[in-house]
Write a protein that holds these residues in place. Structure first.
Motif, PDB file in Angstrom:
ATOM      1  N   UNK A 299       0.856  -1.191   0.000  1.00  0.00           N
ATOM      2  CA  UNK A 299       0.000   0.000   0.000  1.00  0.00           C
ATOM      3  C   UNK A 299       0.894   1.242   0.000  1.00  0.00           C
ATOM      4  N   UNK A 300       0.322   2.375  -0.418  1.00  0.00           N
ATOM      5  CA  UNK A 300       1.088   3.627  -0.481  1.00  0.00           C
ATOM      6  C   UNK A 300       1.703   3.946   0.877  1.00  0.00           C
ATOM      7  N   UNK A 301       2.937   4.401   0.850  1.00  0.00           N
ATOM      8  CA  UNK A 301       3.630   4.782   2.085  1.00  0.00           C
ATOM      9  C   UNK A 301       4.590   5.923   1.793  1.00  0.00           C
ATOM     10  N   UNK A 326       1.739   1.732  -3.677  1.00  0.00           N
ATOM     11  CA  UNK A 326       0.708   2.546  -4.301  1.00  0.00           C
ATOM     12  C   UNK A 326      -0.379   1.698  -4.897  1.00  0.00           C
ATOM     13  N   UNK A 327      -0.904   2.111  -6.065  1.00  0.00           N
ATOM     14  CA  UNK A 327      -1.892   1.330  -6.796  1.00  0.00           C
ATOM     15  C   UNK A 327      -1.925   1.822  -8.233  1.00  0.00           C
ATOM     16  N   UNK A 332       2.592   4.195  -8.864  1.00  0.00           N
ATOM     17  CA  UNK A 332       3.476   3.411  -7.996  1.00  0.00           C
ATOM     18  C   UNK A 332       4.790   4.136  -7.744  1.00  0.00           C
ATOM     19  N   UNK A 333       5.175   4.216  -6.451  1.00  0.00           N
ATOM     20  CA  UNK A 333       6.514   4.674  -6.067  1.00  0.00           C
ATOM     21  C   UNK A 333       7.359   3.427  -5.847  1.00  0.00           C
ATOM     22  N   UNK A 334       8.631   3.524  -6.162  1.00  0.00           N
ATOM     23  CA  UNK A 334       9.459   2.343  -5.981  1.00  0.00           C
ATOM     24  C   UNK A 334      10.723   2.635  -5.181  1.00  0.00           C
ATOM     25  N   UNK A 335      11.227   1.580  -4.539  1.00  0.00           N
ATOM     26  CA  UNK A 335      12.556   1.570  -3.928  1.00  0.00           C
ATOM     27  C   UNK A 335      13.245   0.312  -4.432  1.00  0.00           C
ATOM     28  N   UNK A 336      14.495   0.468  -4.827  1.00  0.00           N
ATOM     29  CA  UNK A 336      15.224  -0.645  -5.434  1.00  0.00           C
ATOM     30  C   UNK A 336      16.572  -0.807  -4.757  1.00  0.00           C
ATOM     31  N   UNK A 372       1.194  -0.002 -14.844  1.00  0.00           N
ATOM     32  CA  UNK A 372       0.359  -0.716 -13.891  1.00  0.00           C
ATOM     33  C   UNK A 372       1.062  -1.922 -13.307  1.00  0.00           C
ATOM     34  N   UNK A 373       0.424  -2.540 -12.305  1.00  0.00           N
ATOM     35  CA  UNK A 373       1.052  -3.658 -11.597  1.00  0.00           C
ATOM     36  C   UNK A 373       1.344  -4.830 -12.535  1.00  0.00           C
ATOM     37  N   UNK A 374       0.411  -5.157 -13.426  1.00  0.00           N
ATOM     38  CA  UNK A 374       0.619  -6.299 -14.325  1.00  0.00           C
ATOM     39  C   UNK A 374       1.828  -6.063 -15.222  1.00  0.00           C
TER      40      UNK A 374
END
Length: 383
Positions: A299-301, A326-327, A332-336, A372-374
């Motif tokens: 979920x978003x943080x 996110x959704x 979507x935010x990312x951390x890698x 998107x997620x897919x």
């Protein structure tokens, strides 16, 4: 030809008649010159007047070599007698601002032995630059003194001293002056060479507020409001404080203390939230210990929480870790986390494929994608 400057004799003259001496197309309108005018031309930090001339809108007024040019929306016939009317509300506002600036500048220059090195009257506020530093306490005292001058309703006096008298006069000026010099004085507050329009007496200014101060070159830049602008600003601040007092359930005079209380409570809540998040991230990390490469959707943080989650899981899993928060609707935010890999190349490829932006260094990156997620899952699966 020179233009007779009616505004110098009477700054309160709103209507006048004049003869059109010249009219030529210019700047999407027409440049009109008269034998005399009550329109003040831009100069000395004060904007030019606007209004109506011969039934035609005057949008601006400039002066050069004694000739005043009125920029009109339509042409006027050369030789015609025309009636002019200045936009009095705008002019009087400028008179209030300029006269308030004189009082404040005179008081500051006398108190600090400094100079006013810049003055600009904008549509929202007046900006004044000084070549000396003031403390907030000194600025507050200057504001109080300026308003006392206003409440005492001291006069604004306009004179043209003879050269001998001018030489003995202690007046403010940005440059050495000779010949016919126009002096504007507010006794006990300021004496300055000035070509602008001013109120007859300080009481007409109504109120002065000094609403901003910041360092500027070797001195300070001050933001000033006078007259209607100062009143409107004070009303707006009072209304805003009233709304804040309702939201905080505090009296209007106690809102600062209430905000400090809310800040302390918020900081305590953030501290507790961080602790709970760290416990959750530790549980996720333990569940994925030794699993290698990991792709998570959460979920978003907040960005900091996203970083901590990725660090905890990635360290435990031991491989590449990508966490997306996110959704599909909000994005979507990312951390890698990519220990030992070519982070720059990997992030560049991922951003290109997933329509993202972001980057990092030392094996860690953060950013966002619009995919998107897919689509995200398919890209990582293809790796």
């Amino acid at each position: 030809m020179t233009t007779e400057k009616l505004y110098e004799r009477d700054a309160y003259l709103r209507r006048f008649s004049a003869t059109v001496c010249a009219c030529a197309p210019e700047k999407g309108g027409y440049a009109v010159q008269l034998d005399r005018t009550a329109f003040y031309p831009e100069g000395g930090g004060q904007p030019g007047d606007s209004g109506v001339l011969g039934g035609v809108a005057v949008t601006d007024t400039h002066g050069s070599d004694g000739v005043i040019t009125h920029f009109c929306a339509a042409p006027l016939q050369v030789g015609a007698q025309v009636e002019g009317e200045i936009d009095w509300a705008r002019r009087f506002d400028h008179m209030q601002q300029h006269s308030g600036e004189h009082i404040v500048s005179g008081l500051i220059c006398a108190a600090k032995g400094c100079n006013n090195v810049g003055f600009h009257m904008g549509a929202e506020s007046v900006i004044i630059d000084f070549d000396a530093v003031l403390t907030p306490e000194e600025l507050a005292e200057i504001e109080a003194q300026a308003n006392r001058v206003i409440w005492e309703n001291r006069p604004f006096l306009v004179t043209h001293p003879a050269p001998e008298a001018l030489a003995e006069l202690n007046y403010r000026s940005k440059k050495e002056l000779h010949g016919d010099v126009r002096i504007v004085e507010c006794p006990g507050a300021d004496c300055c060479a000035c070509c602008g329009t001013h109120v007859r007496s300080a009481g007409e200014i109504g109120l002065v507020r000094l609403v901003g101060m910041k360092p500027f070159r070797a001195g300070v830049r001050i933001e000033l409001l006078a007259g209607r602008r100062a009143y409107d600003w004070t009303v707006a601040m009072t209304q805003q404080n009233s709304r804040v007092s309702v939201l905080l359930s505090a009296r209007p005079g106690e809102t600062a203390a209430a905000v400090e209380r809310v800040q302390r409570e918020l900081e305590e809540t953030r501290y507790r939230l961080t602790g709970l998040e760290n416990r959750l991230f530790a549980e996720k990390a333990a569940a994925l210990e030794g699993s290698g490469d990991v792709l998570l959707f959460e979920a978003a943080m907040a960005p900091d929480a996203l970083r901590r989650c990725c660090e905890a899981v990635g360290t435990s899993a031991g491989g590449r870790c990508a966490v997306f928060a996110g959704d599909d609707g909000a994005g979507w935010k990312y951390a890698l986390r990519l220990p030992g890999g070519d982070l720059k190349r990997f992030v560049s490829a991922m951003n290109a494929a997933l329509r993202g932006r972001g980057g990092g260094k030392d094996g860690f990156a953060q950013g966002s994608v619009s995919a998107g997620r897919a689509e995200i899952e398919a890209w990582f699966k293809a790796l």
